[in-house]
Design an enzyme around this catalytic site. Sequence first.
Site, PDB file in Angstrom:
ATOM      1  N   TYR A 143       0.712   2.384   4.483  1.00 58.77           N
ATOM      2  CA  TYR A 143       1.169   1.223   3.712  1.00 58.77           C
ATOM      3  C   TYR A 143       2.639   0.908   3.992  1.00 58.77           C
ATOM      4  CZ  TYR A 143      -2.844   0.506   0.587  1.00 58.77           C
ATOM      5  OH  TYR A 143      -4.064   0.199   0.051  1.00 58.77           O
ATOM      6  N   LYS A 194      -7.974  13.257   7.765  1.00 56.96           N
ATOM      7  CA  LYS A 194      -8.756  12.991   8.976  1.00 56.96           C
ATOM      8  C   LYS A 194      -8.145  13.831  10.097  1.00 56.96           C
ATOM      9  CE  LYS A 194     -12.000  10.720  11.234  1.00 56.96           C
ATOM     10  NZ  LYS A 194     -13.444  10.936  10.988  1.00 56.96           N
ATOM     11  N   ASP A 226     -14.345  10.693   5.957  1.00 55.76           N
ATOM     12  CA  ASP A 226     -15.687  10.091   6.046  1.00 55.76           C
ATOM     13  C   ASP A 226     -16.698  10.944   5.285  1.00 55.76           C
ATOM     14  OD1 ASP A 226     -15.234  12.085   7.953  1.00 55.76           O
ATOM     15  OD2 ASP A 226     -16.397  11.106   9.532  1.00 55.76           O
ATOM     16  N   ASP A 250      -6.730   4.836  -1.614  1.00 58.95           N
ATOM     17  CA  ASP A 250      -7.088   3.476  -2.032  1.00 58.95           C
ATOM     18  C   ASP A 250      -8.602   3.308  -1.986  1.00 58.95           C
ATOM     19  OD1 ASP A 250      -6.739   0.680  -2.632  1.00 58.95           O
ATOM     20  OD2 ASP A 250      -7.107   0.272  -0.506  1.00 58.95           O
ATOM     21  N   ASP A 254     -11.598   3.683  -5.335  1.00 59.29           N
ATOM     22  CA  ASP A 254     -12.553   2.625  -5.707  1.00 59.29           C
ATOM     23  C   ASP A 254     -13.970   3.177  -5.741  1.00 59.29           C
ATOM     24  OD1 ASP A 254     -10.605   0.653  -5.921  1.00 59.29           O
ATOM     25  OD2 ASP A 254     -11.752  -0.820  -4.766  1.00 59.29           O
TER      26      ASP A 254
HETATM   27  C1  IPM Z   1      -4.827  -0.661  -5.574  1.00 58.26           C
HETATM   28  C2  IPM Z   1      -4.893  -2.007  -4.924  1.00 58.26           C
HETATM   29  C3  IPM Z   1      -3.587  -2.236  -4.165  1.00 58.26           C
HETATM   30  C4  IPM Z   1      -3.476  -1.171  -3.098  1.00 58.26           C
HETATM   31  C5  IPM Z   1      -3.405  -3.639  -3.569  1.00 58.26           C
HETATM   32  C6  IPM Z   1      -3.616  -4.727  -4.605  1.00 58.26           C
HETATM   33  C7  IPM Z   1      -2.069  -3.787  -2.920  1.00 58.26           C
HETATM   34  O1  IPM Z   1      -6.007  -2.096  -4.094  1.00 58.26           O
HETATM   35  O2  IPM Z   1      -3.943  -0.456  -6.417  1.00 58.26           O
HETATM   36  O3  IPM Z   1      -5.665   0.174  -5.250  1.00 58.26           O
HETATM   37  O4  IPM Z   1      -4.023  -1.324  -2.001  1.00 58.26           O
HETATM   38  O5  IPM Z   1      -2.847  -0.156  -3.355  1.00 58.26           O
HETATM   39 MG    MG Z   2      -7.282  -0.429  -4.216  1.00 58.36          MG
END
Ligand code: IPM
Ligand code: MG
Length: 361
Positions: A143, A194, A226, A250, A254
């Site tokens: 990032y 990885k 993975d 990230d 999710d």
């Molecule tokens: C998160 C989001 C952010 C990230 C975006 C909105 C920049 O996806 O907080 O997970 O990638 O960190």
């Molecule tokens: Mg995210």
Amino acid sequence: MTRQYRITLLPGDGIGPEILTVTVDILKLIGTQLDIDFQFQEALIGGSAIDETGEPLPDQTLKMCRNSDAVLLAAIGGYKWDNLPREKRPETGLLAIRAGLNLFANLRPATILPQLIDASSLKPDIVRGVDIMVVRELTGGIYFGEPKGIFETETGEKRGVNTMAYTESEIDRIAKVAFETAQKRTGKLCSVDKANVLDVSQLWRDRVTLMAEQYPDVELSHLYVDNAAMQLVREPLQFDTIVTGNLFGDILSDAAAMLTGSIGMLPSASLGLEKPGLFEPVHGSAPDIAGQDKANPLAQVLSAAMMLRYGLNEAKAATKLEKAVLEALAQGYRTGDIMSQGMKSVGCKAMGEVLLRILES
Ligand code: IPM
Ligand code: MG
């Protein structure tokens, strides 16, 4: 004695203002009940900041945040700003505040609540009892690594570049947070990388392995990313604490979030070495339902609980808030995203009122 805290509120965009309003009312009530004096100040971030100042993170906002005990963020982003150049996008504001406050450790719990087990897209037998904490590195890795950008090659072709890089000290400080987090939980830590392909991951693995010597009570394992993604949906119960870099975190956070069925339930904490930490729901700004009183405020409320616990050391207030959320669910109240048959459908405000009633009783 009354404890005083200055809290910077960042409502942001979309459903942000709605869910934050509900949460602030709840914090005020808890404050009077437990003798905590919250002083709230509001600042701009994201799309609304772009509209007013041209910047996704105005200097003024960063200053106000630095000058507070904790930052409570709602959500940022929306269709309206999606086509702006990257440096003017709401997301850039989020990255800038993480960097600006040095919030290198992002804690994202994914806990299955028995009340919501049917909301998961996985079979109840696979997800029952899931309680995972993803510790994501937040201010380094791909990032932020340099060089980055879109450059022109000698032949005139464009080439997009980002760099995944970690120094030893960056790895060590997040690893320390992860080992200490695991210690407070079940003592199991899985580091995800990885290392079969990436040098940066090899260094990550070496440093995490080295640090494990200092934590003999923590059982450390390693997975390639993975495989980790596969294991998360195959047998999530094998995980307790997961530590990983910015990009893998990230993605995996999710996936872990969705095990619980609704991303609308999940809070997060972003911490540095010092105050203030920043606390925000994992979900986004949901522009499609903004302003309609449909949003689920519970992730924001639970983010406030994380603020109390990790940011202000007010564990008692945090527990009270978390219990109220469980009680509201136990009483059958559901916003649209977690609605199921036989439950009582409520909007954002009404859910807030339910929580206030529970806290008062
Ligand atoms: C998160 C989001 C952010 C990230 C975006 C909105 C920049 O996806 O907080 O997970 O990638 O960190
Ligand atoms: Mg995210």
